[in-house]
Enzyme design. Structure first.
Site, PDB file in Angstrom:
ATOM      1  N   HIS A 286      -1.706 -10.851  -0.526  1.00  0.00           N
ATOM      2  CA  HIS A 286      -0.715 -10.580  -1.862  1.00  0.00           C
ATOM      3  C   HIS A 286      -1.458  -9.707  -2.726  1.00  0.00           C
ATOM      4  CE1 HIS A 286       1.910 -13.465  -0.081  1.00  0.00           C
ATOM      5  NE2 HIS A 286       2.865 -13.070  -0.791  1.00  0.00           N
TER       6      HIS A 286
ATOM      7  N   HIS B 280       0.847  -1.048  -0.168  1.00  0.00           N
ATOM      8  CA  HIS B 280      -0.009   0.107   0.119  1.00  0.00           C
ATOM      9  C   HIS B 280       0.935   1.143  -0.041  1.00  0.00           C
ATOM     10  CE1 HIS B 280      -0.328   1.385   4.440  1.00  0.00           C
ATOM     11  NE2 HIS B 280       0.918   0.800   4.317  1.00  0.00           N
TER      12      HIS B 280
ATOM     13  N   HIS C 107       3.628  -4.725   3.796  1.00  0.00           N
ATOM     14  CA  HIS C 107       3.800  -5.073   5.260  1.00  0.00           C
ATOM     15  C   HIS C 107       3.143  -6.632   5.274  1.00  0.00           C
ATOM     16  CE1 HIS C 107       3.994  -1.294   7.028  1.00  0.00           C
ATOM     17  NE2 HIS C 107       2.948  -0.770   6.283  1.00  0.00           N
TER      18      HIS C 107
ATOM     19  N   HIS D  48       4.933   0.390  -0.451  1.00  0.00           N
ATOM     20  CA  HIS D  48       5.637  -0.488   0.473  1.00  0.00           C
ATOM     21  C   HIS D  48       4.830  -1.379   0.682  1.00  0.00           C
ATOM     22  CE1 HIS D  48       3.856   2.389   3.045  1.00  0.00           C
ATOM     23  NE2 HIS D  48       4.042   1.355   4.047  1.00  0.00           N
TER      24      HIS D  48
ATOM     25  N   CYS E  90       5.971   6.466   3.958  1.00  0.00           N
ATOM     26  CA  CYS E  90       4.833   5.762   3.514  1.00  0.00           C
ATOM     27  C   CYS E  90       4.256   6.458   2.429  1.00  0.00           C
ATOM     28  CB  CYS E  90       4.098   5.410   5.000  1.00  0.00           C
ATOM     29  SG  CYS E  90       4.771   4.654   6.206  1.00  0.00           S
TER      30      CYS E  90
ATOM     31  N   GLU F  56       1.048  -3.217  11.749  1.00  0.00           N
ATOM     32  CA  GLU F  56       1.801  -3.342  10.517  1.00  0.00           C
ATOM     33  C   GLU F  56       3.213  -3.586  10.636  1.00  0.00           C
ATOM     34  OE1 GLU F  56       0.518   0.765   9.042  1.00  0.00           O
ATOM     35  OE2 GLU F  56       2.416   1.384   9.759  1.00  0.00           O
TER      36      GLU F  56
END
Length: 139
Positions: free
Chosen positions: A71, A14, A29, A27, A23, A129
């Site tokens: 994914h 996201h 998580h 990137h 952010c 996260e």
């Protein structure tokens, strides 16, 4: 008061729109979702007698939601140009477009609302996260 807790994880990418820091870039998580159920009384009949809810059913509902996001690229609706969305889809990428900014806080509420809509007595959802940072939604 009685309670149950289960957890599940999913991996997704996201970015945060209108954010000034790392952010704002795409990137990923390993999101960890912890769900708590609370109920005043235990079930009184059937297979759920003396239970809040069957753990198998509870885990299935939580895992179905995390698997739906696993994914995928979590995208805030309206944050990318339609041509970008089309190009990503054309390349075969899995996208989940959500009607909110894809923060851990909003994801915690999304999980809460999805499970509550299925009739689960949800009291709290934590979305991690990172291993040490989580957001909580309680109602």
């Amino acid at each position: 008061m009685y309670g149950l807790k289960t957890e599940s994880c999913f991996d997704s990418a996201h970015f945060l729109t209108d954010y000034h820091g790392k952010c704002e870039n795409l990137h990923g998580h390993r999101w960890r979702v912890v769900v708590y159920l609370r109920q005043e009384e235990l079930g009184i009949e059937g297979t759920e007698r003396d239970m809040v809810l069957d753990f198998g059913a509870f885990k299935r509902e939580v895992r179905a939601l995390t698997e739906s996001l696993d994914h995928t690229f979590l995208v805030e609706e309206g944050s990318l140009k339609p041509a970008t969305i089309a190009a990503l889809k054309d390349e075969g990428f899995s996208l989940t477009v959500l009607p909110f900014r894809t923060t851990a806080e909003n994801l915690a509420r999304w999980f809460f609302d999805q499970l509550a809509a299925k009739g689960l007595p949800v009291s709290q959802v934590d979305v991690y996260e990172t291993p040490l940072n989580c957001a909580t939604y309680l109602r």
